[in-house]
Design a protein around this motif. Structure first.
Motif, PDB file in Angstrom:
ATOM      1  N   MET A 154      41.949  37.829  61.546  1.00 25.71           N
ATOM      2  CA  MET A 154      40.727  37.986  60.746  1.00 25.71           C
ATOM      3  C   MET A 154      39.584  38.406  61.664  1.00 25.71           C
ATOM      4  SD  MET A 154      39.366  37.761  57.697  1.00 25.71           S
ATOM      5  CE  MET A 154      39.569  36.562  56.414  1.00 25.71           C
TER       6      MET A 154
ATOM      7  N   PRO B 259      43.034  42.071  58.335  1.00 25.34           N
ATOM      8  CA  PRO B 259      42.098  41.598  57.319  1.00 25.34           C
ATOM      9  C   PRO B 259      40.738  41.256  57.942  1.00 25.34           C
ATOM     10  CG  PRO B 259      44.214  40.527  57.038  1.00 25.34           C
ATOM     11  CD  PRO B 259      44.279  41.275  58.340  1.00 25.34           C
ATOM     12  N   TYR B 260      39.697  41.446  57.160  1.00 23.35           N
ATOM     13  CA  TYR B 260      38.356  41.150  57.673  1.00 23.35           C
ATOM     14  C   TYR B 260      37.472  40.584  56.569  1.00 23.35           C
ATOM     15  CZ  TYR B 260      36.960  45.545  55.429  1.00 23.35           C
ATOM     16  OH  TYR B 260      36.730  46.536  54.503  1.00 23.35           O
ATOM     17  N   LEU B 261      36.433  39.865  57.021  1.00 22.44           N
ATOM     18  CA  LEU B 261      35.347  39.425  56.148  1.00 22.44           C
ATOM     19  C   LEU B 261      34.201  40.412  56.335  1.00 22.44           C
ATOM     20  CD1 LEU B 261      33.960  37.284  54.304  1.00 22.44           C
ATOM     21  CD2 LEU B 261      33.176  36.172  56.407  1.00 22.44           C
TER      22      LEU B 261
ATOM     23  N   LEU C 230      41.557  46.137  53.129  1.00 22.56           N
ATOM     24  CA  LEU C 230      41.757  45.043  54.088  1.00 22.56           C
ATOM     25  C   LEU C 230      40.670  43.968  53.995  1.00 22.56           C
ATOM     26  CD1 LEU C 230      42.973  47.052  57.216  1.00 22.56           C
ATOM     27  CD2 LEU C 230      44.254  45.283  56.012  1.00 22.56           C
TER      28      LEU C 230
ATOM     29  N   ARG D 240      38.842  40.775  52.720  1.00 23.94           N
ATOM     30  CA  ARG D 240      39.307  39.555  52.051  1.00 23.94           C
ATOM     31  C   ARG D 240      38.183  38.749  51.414  1.00 23.94           C
ATOM     32  NH1 ARG D 240      42.938  42.204  52.281  1.00 23.94           N
ATOM     33  NH2 ARG D 240      44.948  41.909  53.311  1.00 23.94           N
ATOM     34  N   GLY D 241      36.935  39.091  51.763  1.00 23.08           N
ATOM     35  CA  GLY D 241      35.796  38.390  51.182  1.00 23.08           C
ATOM     36  C   GLY D 241      34.527  39.105  51.602  1.00 23.08           C
TER      37      GLY D 241
ATOM     38  N   VAL E  44      37.427  40.460  45.462  1.00 25.28           N
ATOM     39  CA  VAL E  44      37.432  39.495  46.573  1.00 25.28           C
ATOM     40  C   VAL E  44      36.367  38.432  46.295  1.00 25.28           C
ATOM     41  CG1 VAL E  44      38.239  41.196  48.264  1.00 25.28           C
ATOM     42  CG2 VAL E  44      35.768  40.821  47.968  1.00 25.28           C
TER      43      VAL E  44
ATOM     44  N   TYR F  92      40.883  30.055  54.783  1.00 27.73           N
ATOM     45  CA  TYR F  92      41.630  31.305  54.604  1.00 27.73           C
ATOM     46  C   TYR F  92      42.733  31.420  55.653  1.00 27.73           C
ATOM     47  CZ  TYR F  92      43.062  36.068  54.361  1.00 27.73           C
ATOM     48  OH  TYR F  92      43.845  37.178  54.247  1.00 27.73           O
TER      49      TYR F  92
ATOM     50  N   ALA G 277      46.663  31.503  54.960  1.00 25.10           N
ATOM     51  CA  ALA G 277      47.435  32.703  55.314  1.00 25.10           C
ATOM     52  C   ALA G 277      48.631  32.341  56.192  1.00 25.10           C
ATOM     53  CB  ALA G 277      46.525  33.702  56.036  1.00 25.10           C
TER      54      ALA G 277
END
Ligand SMILES: Cc1cc2nc3c(=O)[nH]c(=O)nc-3n(C[C@H](O)[C@H](O)[C@H](O)COP(=O)(O)O)c2cc1C
Length: 125
Positions: free
Chosen positions: A1, A38-40, A65, A67-68, A94, A119, A123
């Protein structure tokens, strides 16, 4: 992340760096980001509730990609406070992790760190 931030005047960058300091995650400016994990996303709200053009075009390429989302904004904008986050969350499906005033306070940083912790452990299940 990873933490990927867009920032015009520095508030979102400062907030992202505080989250990075607490979590140990890397914070990368959107202009330098080429996500393969994945990234915020952390961005701001502009022009009466709009998503910044730079954020919108990045998401057009890399939205899958994300996630939020976190949006910085200002209480002064009333109903439009942090609305970019509502729009991005709805468009990409998201969670809107945090609506932050300016560069946020300690509770905002902790809330985002808690979400990231949950998260990452989910995951790993
Ligand atoms: C022209 C302009 C329009 C803005 N519009 C909004 C808005 O609609 N909603 C909001 O919450 N904040 C709005 N803001 C406040 C910014 O989102 C806020 O200052 C944010 O922390 C900026 O992030 P940055 O320093 O990372 O660029 C606006 C600011 C400017 C200069």
């Amino acid at each position: 992340m990873q933490l990927i931030f867009d920032s015009m005047t520095g508030n979102t960058r400062r907030f992202a760096c505080k989250v990075a300091g607490l979590t140990g995650l890397e914070a990368v400016a959107l202009a330098d980001a080429d996500p393969h994990q994945p990234y915020l996303l952390l961005t701001y709200t502009f022009g009466s509730g709009a998503v910044p053009d730079s954020t919108a075009s990045f998401l057009g390429q890399h939205g899958a990609l994300m996630r939020g989302v976190v949006s910085s904004g200002s209480f002064h904008w009333g109903d439009s406070f942090g609305r970019a986050g509502d729009m991005i969350a709805a468009q990409y499906g998201v969670p809107y992790v945090a609506r932050v005033n300016k560069s946020g306070n300690a509770a905002d940083v902790q809330a985002v760190a808690d979400w990231l912790g949950a998260y990452v452990s989910h995951a790993a299940d």
